[in-house]
Motif scaffolding. Sequence first.
Motif, mmCIF file in Angstrom:
data_model
loop_
_atom_site.group_PDB
_atom_site.id
_atom_site.type_symbol
_atom_site.label_atom_id
_atom_site.label_comp_id
_atom_site.label_asym_id
_atom_site.label_seq_id
_atom_site.Cartn_x
_atom_site.Cartn_y
_atom_site.Cartn_z
ATOM 1 N N HIS A 21 0.831 -1.203 0.000
ATOM 2 C CA HIS A 21 0.000 0.000 0.000
ATOM 3 C C HIS A 21 0.868 1.256 0.000
ATOM 4 O O HIS A 21 0.659 2.181 -0.784
ATOM 5 N N GLU A 22 1.882 1.229 0.873
ATOM 6 C CA GLU A 22 2.781 2.378 0.989
ATOM 7 C C GLU A 22 3.525 2.633 -0.328
ATOM 8 O O GLU A 22 3.723 3.786 -0.732
ATOM 9 N N VAL A 39 1.214 4.391 -2.595
ATOM 10 C CA VAL A 39 1.070 5.814 -2.238
ATOM 11 C C VAL A 39 2.284 6.594 -2.739
ATOM 12 O O VAL A 39 2.160 7.645 -3.359
ATOM 13 N N MET A 40 3.459 6.045 -2.494
ATOM 14 C CA MET A 40 4.668 6.742 -2.931
ATOM 15 C C MET A 40 4.681 6.936 -4.439
ATOM 16 O O MET A 40 5.089 7.973 -4.940
ATOM 17 N N LYS A 41 4.227 5.907 -5.140
ATOM 18 C CA LYS A 41 4.176 6.040 -6.592
ATOM 19 C C LYS A 41 3.146 7.094 -6.999
ATOM 20 O O LYS A 41 3.376 7.882 -7.907
ATOM 21 N N ALA A 42 2.009 7.101 -6.287
ATOM 22 C CA ALA A 42 0.957 8.054 -6.630
ATOM 23 C C ALA A 42 1.439 9.488 -6.442
ATOM 24 O O ALA A 42 1.044 10.384 -7.184
ATOM 25 N N PRO A 49 0.734 1.347 -9.539
ATOM 26 C CA PRO A 49 0.338 2.245 -8.455
ATOM 27 C C PRO A 49 -1.120 2.053 -8.024
ATOM 28 O O PRO A 49 -1.394 2.031 -6.814
ATOM 29 N N VAL A 50 -2.043 1.912 -8.969
ATOM 30 C CA VAL A 50 -3.452 1.790 -8.569
ATOM 31 C C VAL A 50 -3.678 0.555 -7.718
ATOM 32 O O VAL A 50 -4.278 0.610 -6.653
ATOM 33 N N VAL A 84 -2.077 0.910 -4.276
ATOM 34 C CA VAL A 84 -2.786 1.810 -3.364
ATOM 35 C C VAL A 84 -4.040 1.126 -2.826
ATOM 36 O O VAL A 84 -4.382 1.247 -1.662
ATOM 37 N N ARG A 85 -4.693 0.386 -3.699
ATOM 38 C CA ARG A 85 -5.937 -0.262 -3.297
ATOM 39 C C ARG A 85 -5.690 -1.379 -2.277
ATOM 40 O O ARG A 85 -6.563 -1.726 -1.488
ATOM 41 N N ASN A 114 -8.292 8.044 -11.363
ATOM 42 C CA ASN A 114 -7.002 7.353 -11.533
ATOM 43 C C ASN A 114 -6.428 7.559 -12.926
ATOM 44 O O ASN A 114 -5.219 7.669 -13.101
ATOM 45 N N LEU A 172 -2.418 7.391 -12.739
ATOM 46 C CA LEU A 172 -2.095 6.206 -11.944
ATOM 47 C C LEU A 172 -2.369 4.937 -12.741
ATOM 48 O O LEU A 172 -1.877 3.871 -12.419
ATOM 49 N N ARG A 212 2.953 12.848 -12.390
ATOM 50 C CA ARG A 212 2.302 12.739 -11.085
ATOM 51 C C ARG A 212 3.015 13.602 -10.056
ATOM 52 O O ARG A 212 2.417 14.183 -9.170
ATOM 53 N N PHE A 244 -6.211 11.433 -1.047
ATOM 54 C CA PHE A 244 -6.999 10.200 -0.945
ATOM 55 C C PHE A 244 -8.013 10.298 0.187
ATOM 56 O O PHE A 244 -7.826 11.052 1.148
ATOM 57 N N ILE A 261 2.450 8.269 5.178
ATOM 58 C CA ILE A 261 3.387 7.212 5.584
ATOM 59 C C ILE A 261 3.500 7.289 7.114
ATOM 60 O O ILE A 261 3.952 8.296 7.654
ATOM 61 N N PHE A 320 11.533 12.909 -3.869
ATOM 62 C CA PHE A 320 11.559 12.149 -5.133
ATOM 63 C C PHE A 320 11.956 13.049 -6.303
ATOM 64 O O PHE A 320 12.455 12.578 -7.314
#
Lengths: 404, 220
Positions: A304-305, A308-311, A397-398, A401-402, B49, B54, B81, B89, B95, B110
Amino acid sequence: MKDAFLLVYRNIKERKTRSILTMLGIVVGIAAVIAIMSISYGMQESITEQLSEMADIIMVTPGSVELGSFGDFGSLNERDLKDVERIQGVKEAAAMIGEIEEVEYRGEMFMMQIIGIDPRDMDAVFGETVKLEEDSGSETGASGRELRENDHKVCEIGYSIARDYFDDEIGVNDRLTINGSKFRVVGVLEKQGGFRSGVDSQIYVTKRDAVNILDTADISTIFVRVRDIGEAEEIAAEIEERIDDNHKLDDFTSAMAMGGAIEDLESIFGILQVFLLAIASISLIVASLGIMNTTLMSVMERTHEIGVMKAIGAKNRNILFLFLMEAGLVSVVGGVLGCIVGIVAAKAISFGIVAIFGVEIAAIVRPEVLLGGIAVAVLVGILSGLYPARKASKMSPVEAVRYE
Amino acid sequence: MIRTENLTKVYRMGEVEVQALRDVNLEIQDGEFIAIIGPSGSGKSTLLNMIGCLDKPTSGAVLIDDINTGKLSENELAEIRREKIGFIFQQFNLIHTLNALENVALPIFFAGVRREKRLKRAEEQLVKVGLEDRIYHKPSEMSGGEQQRVAIARALSNDPEIVIGDEPTGNVDTEAGNAIMDILEGLNREGRTIIVVTHDADIAARAGRTKRMRDGKVLD
C-alpha cells in the motif's frame, strides 16, 4: 539521502525482531569467515616462522622418505659425511647417531631417544633456535651449559624429559642411567613444542659417548646447512647421488630440502583455507536467503505504501533504491557486527588452542580481511535485496494503493 | 486543459470483465473546480485514476495539456504525477513512520531537491494548511482532519497545476470537511484546477461545476 536513510531506518526499526534475526544470519556468516581467515593466517605464520628457520636445512637419512626414515634401511657412515661436506654450497654438515635406549632415573625407567652428536655441530643442527632453558638463579642466566668437546658421560636433556616423564623433576647435575651407564645432566633445553617438539623428549650426548653406550657408529641422520637456499634442491640431489654411489645402491638415501617442504606445506594450507572458506560461505548463502525473505515480506507488507509513494510521484528507481537500501543497511550493520564477533571468536579460538594444545597460534586479523568481510556483506545484501526491490518497483500504483 | 477522448477502461476480475469506464468524453479547463458525483461503482475513482496518471486506459485517451498520457513511459508518468498533479486520498494515505514534515517533503525528495530547500518548502506548505504547530507530529498523533490537511500539503509540495481529491472529506467530520473544502477553494482561487470525487451533495455544491456519473458513463 539522509531522508531515504531515515525512512529505511524507521522501517527496519518497526520490525525490530525480524530485522535483528535477519542481521544475525549475516553476523554469523561474516564472523565465521573472519575467524577462519584470522586463525588460518595465524597457523600459516606460525608454521612458516618455525619452518623458515629450517629453510636452509637438508636432512639426509637412509631409506626413502615415503617409507619413513628410521627403519632398517642400512645406515650412513663417516665416508658419507666427508663426501657431503665436500659438496659445493654446503656450509655445514653434522652427523647424528640416534637410538632408542632405556633411561633410568630414581627407579623409574623409560625408553628414550638418545642422540649422539659432535658438540661443535650442535649449532649447525639447532642454529639460534634451540637454547638452554632460562634460569634466573644461575650465574649465566641459563639452566646449566651446553655440551663440550671433551665432555665425558654428560648429557643435555629436552624439556619434557626434565619435567614430564619422571615423577621427580630432573635438574642440572642430576644423574641418569642410560643403557647401564651413569650420565650427569649438564644442561636443560628450552621447551620447543610445535614442529620441534621432538627435541623436547631427546637426550643429547657427545658422539664419542654415543658410540660407546649405543654400541654403534652408524650415522642415522646427517644435517646439512647450505649457503644459498636457492641451491638447496640441487645440492640435495647431489647428496643423494654421492651417497647412493658410496653404497652402490639406487634410492639408498633420501635428502630432503626443508625449503621445499615449506612450499608443499603452504600449498596444502592454501587448499585447506579455501575449503574452510567454502564451508563458511554456506552460512553466507543461508544469510542471503534470510535477507531475501525479510525484504520480500517487507515489500508485501508495504504494498500500500509503495502505491502511495508512486501516486505522489516516486519513480520505479526511487522505490528500488529504498528497498535495496533496506537490505543493504541490514547487511552492512550485520557485516560490521560480524567482523567484531569474528575477531573476538578468533582470539578465543587462539586462546583455546594455546590452552589445550600448548601451541602458540595467534589470531591474525588483517584489515583487508575485515574490509573484504564488510564488502561481501554489502554485496550479499544488495544481491538478495535485488529481486524483492525490483518486485516492489514494478508494482502498479493503482493496485498497490488499493491493497490494504 | 484536461481532455478525455472515448476513455474506456475494462478490468478483469478473474473470468468476469468489468467495464469501469465507457467512452467518457470530458473536458476540464485550466483553473476549473469540478466535482464528480455518482453512486459507488459508477466509475468515478477509475476516472480520477486515469486523469491522475495512476492507470492507463484500455482504449481512448487522456490528454493533459495536449499530451496523450497513454503514450508515456512509466518514468514520464511518474514525473507528471510528481510535478503536475497533487493527489488527495479518502484514507489520507500518509506514511505512518514519517512525521508531518517528512510526509510533505517526500514528493520533493523524489524530485531530487536538496534537503534544506526541501524541508523549507514542506514547512511552508504545512503553514499554508494551518498546521504550523503539528510539524513534527506523526500521523497517529493527529485527528483525521489534520491528517487530511497534511495530505493536502503533501499534494501541494511540488506546486502542481492540478489537485485531485478522491472523496477527500469522506473520512472526516463535517467541520473538518468544511475546512478542507475551504482550503481547496483557496487553491482554486490561486488558479489551480481542482477535481473532486464525492457523494456529498453539500460538498459538490461548492464546486464550480458538477458532473454526474453512472455505470461508467458521464451524464450530461
